[in-house]
Design a protein around this motif. Structure first.
Motif, PDB file in Angstrom:
ATOM      1  N   MET A   1       0.831  -1.200   0.000  1.00  0.00           N
ATOM      2  CA  MET A   1       0.000   0.000   0.000  1.00  0.00           C
ATOM      3  C   MET A   1       0.869   1.256   0.000  1.00  0.00           C
ATOM      4  O   MET A   1       0.393   2.341  -0.205  1.00  0.00           O
ATOM      5  CB  MET A   1      -0.877   0.037   1.243  1.00  0.00           C
ATOM      6  N   ASP A   2       2.159   1.054   0.270  1.00  0.00           N
ATOM      7  CA  ASP A   2       3.003   2.237   0.390  1.00  0.00           C
ATOM      8  C   ASP A   2       3.972   2.319  -0.796  1.00  0.00           C
ATOM      9  O   ASP A   2       5.032   2.882  -0.707  1.00  0.00           O
ATOM     10  CB  ASP A   2       3.776   2.224   1.717  1.00  0.00           C
ATOM     11  N   GLN A   4       4.003   4.079  -3.449  1.00  0.00           N
ATOM     12  CA  GLN A   4       4.384   5.393  -3.986  1.00  0.00           C
ATOM     13  C   GLN A   4       5.091   6.272  -2.953  1.00  0.00           C
ATOM     14  O   GLN A   4       5.386   7.418  -3.219  1.00  0.00           O
ATOM     15  CB  GLN A   4       3.189   6.201  -4.514  1.00  0.00           C
ATOM     16  N   ILE A   5       5.320   5.729  -1.765  1.00  0.00           N
ATOM     17  CA  ILE A   5       5.849   6.594  -0.698  1.00  0.00           C
ATOM     18  C   ILE A   5       7.361   6.789  -0.797  1.00  0.00           C
ATOM     19  O   ILE A   5       8.112   5.832  -0.931  1.00  0.00           O
ATOM     20  CB  ILE A   5       5.462   6.029   0.687  1.00  0.00           C
ATOM     21  N   THR A   6       7.758   8.057  -0.784  1.00  0.00           N
ATOM     22  CA  THR A   6       9.174   8.396  -0.651  1.00  0.00           C
ATOM     23  C   THR A   6       9.382   8.719   0.824  1.00  0.00           C
ATOM     24  O   THR A   6       8.728   9.607   1.367  1.00  0.00           O
ATOM     25  CB  THR A   6       9.503   9.667  -1.469  1.00  0.00           C
ATOM     26  N   VAL A   7      10.260   7.978   1.452  1.00  0.00           N
ATOM     27  CA  VAL A   7      10.437   8.176   2.885  1.00  0.00           C
ATOM     28  C   VAL A   7      11.294   9.413   3.152  1.00  0.00           C
ATOM     29  O   VAL A   7      12.328   9.620   2.519  1.00  0.00           O
ATOM     30  CB  VAL A   7      11.063   6.919   3.541  1.00  0.00           C
ATOM     31  N   THR A   8      10.814  10.257   4.055  1.00  0.00           N
ATOM     32  CA  THR A   8      11.544  11.455   4.460  1.00  0.00           C
ATOM     33  C   THR A   8      12.077  11.209   5.868  1.00  0.00           C
ATOM     34  O   THR A   8      11.342  10.731   6.726  1.00  0.00           O
ATOM     35  CB  THR A   8      10.575  12.664   4.518  1.00  0.00           C
ATOM     36  N   LYS A   9      13.336  11.523   6.103  1.00  0.00           N
ATOM     37  CA  LYS A   9      13.888  11.343   7.449  1.00  0.00           C
ATOM     38  C   LYS A   9      14.049  12.704   8.117  1.00  0.00           C
ATOM     39  O   LYS A   9      14.722  13.574   7.581  1.00  0.00           O
ATOM     40  CB  LYS A   9      15.242  10.625   7.399  1.00  0.00           C
ATOM     41  N   PHE A  10      13.411  12.863   9.255  1.00  0.00           N
ATOM     42  CA  PHE A  10      13.574  14.093  10.023  1.00  0.00           C
ATOM     43  C   PHE A  10      14.829  13.972  10.873  1.00  0.00           C
ATOM     44  O   PHE A  10      15.085  12.941  11.478  1.00  0.00           O
ATOM     45  CB  PHE A  10      12.349  14.319  10.924  1.00  0.00           C
ATOM     46  N   ARG A  39      11.563   0.987  18.653  1.00  0.00           N
ATOM     47  CA  ARG A  39      11.678   2.128  17.749  1.00  0.00           C
ATOM     48  C   ARG A  39      13.140   2.566  17.621  1.00  0.00           C
ATOM     49  O   ARG A  39      13.610   2.878  16.530  1.00  0.00           O
ATOM     50  CB  ARG A  39      10.822   3.256  18.320  1.00  0.00           C
ATOM     51  N   GLY A  42      15.349   1.016  14.962  1.00  0.00           N
ATOM     52  CA  GLY A  42      15.254   1.545  13.602  1.00  0.00           C
ATOM     53  C   GLY A  42      16.241   2.679  13.358  1.00  0.00           C
ATOM     54  O   GLY A  42      16.560   3.005  12.214  1.00  0.00           O
TER      55      GLY A  42
ATOM     56  N   ASP B  56       4.842   9.679   5.004  1.00  0.00           N
ATOM     57  CA  ASP B  56       6.165   9.300   4.507  1.00  0.00           C
ATOM     58  C   ASP B  56       7.276   9.674   5.469  1.00  0.00           C
ATOM     59  O   ASP B  56       8.453   9.557   5.151  1.00  0.00           O
ATOM     60  CB  ASP B  56       6.412   9.965   3.144  1.00  0.00           C
ATOM     61  N   TYR B  58       9.721   9.119   8.216  1.00  0.00           N
ATOM     62  CA  TYR B  58      10.305   7.898   8.767  1.00  0.00           C
ATOM     63  C   TYR B  58      10.093   7.769  10.274  1.00  0.00           C
ATOM     64  O   TYR B  58      10.280   8.709  11.030  1.00  0.00           O
ATOM     65  CB  TYR B  58      11.816   7.871   8.477  1.00  0.00           C
ATOM     66  N   GLY B  60      11.130   5.015  13.464  1.00  0.00           N
ATOM     67  CA  GLY B  60      12.079   3.950  13.765  1.00  0.00           C
ATOM     68  C   GLY B  60      11.484   2.558  13.777  1.00  0.00           C
ATOM     69  O   GLY B  60      12.167   1.572  13.481  1.00  0.00           O
ATOM     70  N   GLU B  61      10.181   2.450  14.098  1.00  0.00           N
ATOM     71  CA  GLU B  61       9.582   1.119  14.176  1.00  0.00           C
ATOM     72  C   GLU B  61       9.527   0.420  12.824  1.00  0.00           C
ATOM     73  O   GLU B  61       9.449  -0.803  12.767  1.00  0.00           O
ATOM     74  CB  GLU B  61       8.180   1.162  14.814  1.00  0.00           C
ATOM     75  N   ASP B  63      11.851  -0.003  10.642  1.00  0.00           N
ATOM     76  CA  ASP B  63      12.979  -0.937  10.562  1.00  0.00           C
ATOM     77  C   ASP B  63      13.079  -1.800  11.811  1.00  0.00           C
ATOM     78  O   ASP B  63      13.519  -2.940  11.737  1.00  0.00           O
ATOM     79  CB  ASP B  63      14.295  -0.176  10.337  1.00  0.00           C
ATOM     80  N   GLY B  64      12.677  -1.235  12.959  1.00  0.00           N
ATOM     81  CA  GLY B  64      12.738  -2.003  14.206  1.00  0.00           C
ATOM     82  C   GLY B  64      11.999  -3.336  14.077  1.00  0.00           C
ATOM     83  O   GLY B  64      12.521  -4.392  14.451  1.00  0.00           O
TER      84      GLY B  64
END
Lengths: 189, 189
Positions: A1-2, A4-10, A39, A42, B56, B58, B60-61, B63-64
């Protein structure tokens, strides 16, 4: 379901260790702390859990965290909850166990060997006089500035709440055991 | 420290699936559900997590939980929180995502392929009309009697609270962000 998602890291500009207190009479305090350990994995963060007053009654997290090794380590200490019906151990024995546990916590903090330190049920250990307020304050004071410290358990001390950055109170609205439903594996232990 | 401990395993006479609701405005709802997934691993129980409105950013869970595979599976769906400042997506798009997620939850329940099903942020999805009360009631109704169902998110519906066995409300006493501390990895995401 994901798909099309581009993961953004804060990334916070300033990384800093937080003091998090999880208290209250409801279900979810230890569980929530365990979720933070998961968590943290990750983010490749190392977590150490020291459980106070845990006793010998098996809890699923003891084996669950083995799957997260070497990132997560758990020490369970004590002889069950002090002062509750059916617990046969005298107060001095509970206190001796808790003193060993807080000494261990101090060693972990001084070694700096984790990013998240969870002291599970330390709040009620303090309320039950198994550890002293000054000892918990000392733990908070000597912690490296980027180490997160999670303190769980009911009856958190007002001074510790005052020192904390984030405090959640978990209130029981309902609990299955009040309808005579036995504790269930995975949910209650 | 636990060298003298003989582990005792409690086994309930009657194993039964519980409906657990974790609601309130405080930190620890999703985290607590994740902790149950971790605890379940110690009992060799299978958990599936369906995250609603996750977007989108990120966490941590994601990958966790890979470390807990194949016991734990996680699906993150959606485009972030509906209705909060800065979220550009219109309500129909959030609703379409949530509808896909609840359909997935229905498939998982009908397949019976887990012991614990976590529907993360479903309570607020219901409150925001991304899913309907009847749909959540249907999920509860068709669940196999030994499957646990965990519903998280603020603003849990009174009818769902009524149907639940265990309900915890997590209240915010303090939160670091109110002191302008940015979200920290491992703790906040």
């Amino acid at each position: 379901m994901d798909e099309q998602i581009t993961v953004t890291k804060f990334e916070p500009v300033k990384k800093q260790g937080l003091i998090v207190v999880i208290t209250g009479n409801g279900k979810g305090k230890t569980t929530s702390a365990l979720g933070m350990a998961l968590r943290g994995c990750g983010h490749e963060m190392k977590t150490t859990v020291v459980q106070f007053m845990k006793g010998d009654l098996y809890s699923g997290e003891w084996d669950g965290v083995r799957l997260l090794a070497p990132l997560v380590k758990l020490y369970h200490t004590g002889k069950g909850f002090c002062g509750i019906e059916g617990n046969p151990y005298p107060h001095p024995e509970h206190r001796r166990n808790a003193q060993e546990a807080i000494e261990l916590a101090g060693e972990i903090i001084r070694s700096g060997d984790c990013d998240i330190l969870i002291l599970d049920e330390i709040n009620n250990s303090l309320q039950l006089k198994l550890v002293d307020l000054e000892q918990v304050k000392e733990i908070i004071a000597i912690r490296p500035p980027r180490m997160h410290l999670i303190l769980t358990g009911r009856d958190a001390h007002p001074d510790i709440i005052c020192l904390a950055d984030t405090v959640s109170e978990i209130r029981e609205i309902k609990h299955a055991y009040r309808n005579d439903i036995e504790p269930q594996p995975g949910i209650d232990f």
